[in-house]
Write a protein that holds these residues in place. Structure first.
Motif, short mmCIF file in Angstrom:
data_model
loop_
_atom_site.label_atom_id
_atom_site.label_comp_id
_atom_site.label_asym_id
_atom_site.label_seq_id
_atom_site.Cartn_x
_atom_site.Cartn_y
_atom_site.Cartn_z
N ILE A 20 0.71 -1.56 -0.17
CA ILE A 20 0.41 -0.06 0.18
C ILE A 20 0.58 0.90 -0.02
N LEU A 21 1.96 1.08 0.61
CA LEU A 21 3.02 2.42 0.47
C LEU A 21 3.14 2.71 -0.57
N SER A 22 4.29 1.33 -1.18
CA SER A 22 5.05 1.34 -2.70
C SER A 22 3.30 1.94 -3.42
N ALA A 23 2.35 1.38 -3.54
CA ALA A 23 1.52 1.99 -4.66
C ALA A 23 1.24 3.55 -4.98
N GLY A 24 1.21 4.04 -3.32
CA GLY A 24 0.48 4.86 -3.23
C GLY A 24 1.59 5.60 -3.58
N ASN A 25 3.12 6.06 -2.90
CA ASN A 25 4.28 6.41 -3.21
C ASN A 25 4.53 6.47 -4.78
N SER A 82 1.13 9.33 8.68
CA SER A 82 0.20 10.55 9.49
C SER A 82 0.89 11.92 8.45
N LEU A 83 1.73 11.88 8.69
CA LEU A 83 2.75 13.44 8.26
C LEU A 83 2.44 13.18 6.86
N ALA A 84 2.89 11.79 5.64
CA ALA A 84 2.82 11.50 4.73
C ALA A 84 1.54 12.21 4.11
N SER A 85 0.07 11.61 4.33
CA SER A 85 -0.63 11.54 4.08
C SER A 85 -1.01 12.79 4.26
N ALA A 86 -0.72 13.71 5.56
CA ALA A 86 -1.13 15.10 5.13
C ALA A 86 -0.94 15.54 4.91
N ASP A 157 -8.83 12.69 -13.52
CA ASP A 157 -7.80 13.73 -13.80
C ASP A 157 -6.31 14.42 -13.63
N PRO A 158 -5.63 14.20 -13.19
CA PRO A 158 -3.82 14.52 -12.75
C PRO A 158 -4.57 16.37 -12.04
N SER A 159 -5.11 17.19 -12.94
CA SER A 159 -4.95 18.97 -12.60
C SER A 159 -6.12 19.04 -11.20
N GLY A 160 -6.90 17.91 -11.16
CA GLY A 160 -7.95 18.12 -10.25
C GLY A 160 -7.45 18.11 -9.17
N PHE A 161 -8.05 17.30 -7.76
CA PHE A 161 -7.55 17.45 -6.43
C PHE A 161 -7.76 15.81 -5.66
N ILE A 162 -8.56 14.52 -6.76
CA ILE A 162 -9.59 13.63 -6.62
C ILE A 162 -7.57 12.50 -6.16
N LEU A 163 -6.47 12.72 -7.65
CA LEU A 163 -5.47 11.90 -6.80
C LEU A 163 -4.49 12.35 -5.41
N PHE A 164 -4.95 13.45 -5.10
CA PHE A 164 -4.44 13.66 -4.11
C PHE A 164 -4.85 12.76 -2.99
N CYS A 165 -6.26 13.19 -3.12
CA CYS A 165 -6.78 12.56 -2.28
C CYS A 165 -6.38 10.65 -1.82
N VAL A 166 -6.51 11.02 -3.16
CA VAL A 166 -6.35 8.92 -2.95
C VAL A 166 -4.87 8.35 -2.25
N VAL A 167 -4.17 9.28 -2.68
CA VAL A 167 -2.33 9.08 -2.14
C VAL A 167 -2.09 9.56 -0.91
N SER A 168 -3.21 10.39 -0.47
CA SER A 168 -3.60 10.56 1.01
C SER A 168 -3.67 9.04 1.99
N PHE A 170 -3.95 6.50 0.48
CA PHE A 170 -3.00 5.50 0.43
C PHE A 170 -1.41 5.14 1.47
N PHE A 171 -1.86 5.74 2.33
CA PHE A 171 -0.84 6.29 3.60
C PHE A 171 -1.47 6.06 4.65
N SER A 172 -2.72 6.37 4.23
CA SER A 172 -3.01 5.71 5.83
C SER A 172 -4.02 5.00 6.40
N LEU A 173 -4.38 4.27 4.50
CA LEU A 173 -4.98 2.18 5.19
C LEU A 173 -3.65 1.28 5.39
#
Length: 430
Positions: A20-25, A82-86, A157-168, A170-173
């Motif tokens: 999960i960490l590696s996928a998010g990173n 938590s820091l990585a997610s934030a 869309d990479p120009s939006g906010f959703i992918l940043f939320c997905v990364v967050s 991942f790190f939380s999970l």
């Protein structure tokens, strides 16, 4: 094989957390490269931004050990996740190249600490019979999940906010499997003092090979998306471009490692660098059909990712067993230096030479290393294939803790704490 599968099943929760960490990173790295281009960041700053991650990773590999000693493994993992997610979400607060570089540095520190904690659990649960197998599984899980992480760019869309939320997310999970494990938190392993200059004098081809591996990977992960956009690939092809690079490394690492165990390892390194330079040179043909550029990227990843484990194996062939941890730690540091320098050099090259600039850097660097290594082969003796150690799959984005899984480092910890890298006898440096 059966022992490895049984061992992997006992650490499945930890492997899931690492995946999960590696996928998010992996998703975050490629997404930021694409998004920085969409935001109009200067190519030089894109390079600095991406280099910030590797700088943070190297710093985190040392700093996070103190944090673990102060508050323990579980708390360290929770804080850093938590820091990585934030940090992932902070990219949305201020779209600024300097701010993003600081955030990227923070992400690198956090990721290094997270890996250090998870890898220490793997080390505790490994046995002498399963260490090599677990290391292979670990590398495959990390590389495979990193590749899969790229594909999430298709989901929004990479120009939006959703992918940043997905990364967050991942790190939380990633907290969940480690938080639920019943395994007692192990102590961090003892690491020996680094003697980098003696390491270089003992095996210059191995050390420069690690530096070269870091540079070529740093260029790919740092400026690969910008290159792909610059030569006319659409967003879906950019994602596939990065995915194929990692897939190439997964597919070709086994056959290349098999060859290196049966022939003069330096000559295998030579061949890999020469053909890697040809693949890198192919990426300079920006008018090539997209399918051909994707093929060149597959070959580039397949031929440059094995350079690091090849170089570490070569270092191991010329290092006493009691000093292998120190030597491998030094190799990891040299890889990090190359990975930090790569994106900056690539950004400068792209700014002055256009989209193909990054791979002009890698082509020239690989050819230069080829010439140097060929000179070393012609003037200095080497370890005969029968006396070489085994090739072990490794990845540059791991911490010194993961080196404890390497069967070549199976030595007395007390000896490791006092080990010193000795200079090779005159005329035998390789």
């Amino acid at each position: 094989m059966r022992d490895t599968l049984v061992a992997a099943s006992t650490v499945s929760a930890l492997l899931l957390s690492l995946a999960i960490l590696s996928a998010g990173n992996g998703l975050q790295g490629t997404m930021l490269g694409v998004r920085a281009g969409l935001e109009g960041f200067n190519n030089v700053w894109i390079g600095v931004l991406m280099s910030g991650y590797y700088m943070g990773f190297v710093v985190g590999s040392f700093v996070c050990q103190r944090l673990v000693l102060r508050v323990g493994q579980i708390r360290t993992f929770a804080v850093l996740a938590s820091l990585a997610s934030a940090a992932a979400l902070l990219h949305l607060v201020s779209v600024n190249d300097v701010v993003w570089t600081v955030i990227r540095f923070t992400s690198g520190v956090c990721y290094a600490g997270l890996l250090m904690v998870a890898e220490s659990w793997l080390n505790q649960l490994a046995t002498p019979r399963t260490r090599a197998g677990l290391l292979s599984v670990y590398v495959m899980v990390m590389m495979g999940s990193w590749s899969i992480g790229q594909l999430f760019l298709y989901t929004a869309d990479p120009s939006g906010f959703i992918l940043f939320c997905v990364v967050s997310i991942f790190f939380s999970l990633a907290l969940v499997p480690v938080g639920l494990t019943r395994t007692v938190a192990p102590p961090l392993p003892i690491t020996s003092e680094l003697h980098l200059w003696q390491l270089y004098r003992a095996t210059p081809v191995g050390v420069l090979g690690c530096l070269m591996a870091g540079l070529t990977m740093g260029v790919l992960w740092g400026l690969g998306p910008s290159y792909a956009k610059g030569v006319g690939l659409d967003e879906s092809q950019v994602v596939f471009f990065m995915f194929l690079a990692m897939l190439g490394g997964l597919v070709m690492q086994g056959p290349i490692g098999w060859l290196s165990d049966r022939f003069d390892r330096r000559r295998v390194i030579l061949a890999v660098c020469l053909f890697g330079a040809l693949a890198s040179g192919g990426l300079l043909w920006k008018e090539a059909p997209p399918e051909l550029l994707l093929l060149f990227c597959f070959l580039y990843g397949g031929l440059t990712m094995p350079v690091y484990p090849l170089a570490v194996a070569h270092i191991g062939d010329n290092t006493p067993d009691a000093e292998m941890i120190s030597a491998a730690s030094g190799a990891l540091l040299f890889y990090g230096i190359g990975a930090m320098a790569g994106p900056i050099l690539a950004g400068l090259a792209m700014g002055y030479l256009g989209p193909t600039g990054p791979f002009m850097i890698t082509t020239g660097a690989l050819l230069t290393f080829y010439v140097y290594a060929r000179y070393r082969i012609s003037h200095f003796a080497t370890v005969v294939p029968e006396a070489q150690g085994d090739y072990v799959p490794l990845q540059g984005q791991a911490t010194v803790v993961a080196l404890q899984l390497d069967p070549r480092t199976d030595t007395d910890p007390e000896a490791l704490s006092t080990a010193e890298m000795e200079t090779a006898p005159a005329g035998t440096a390789v």
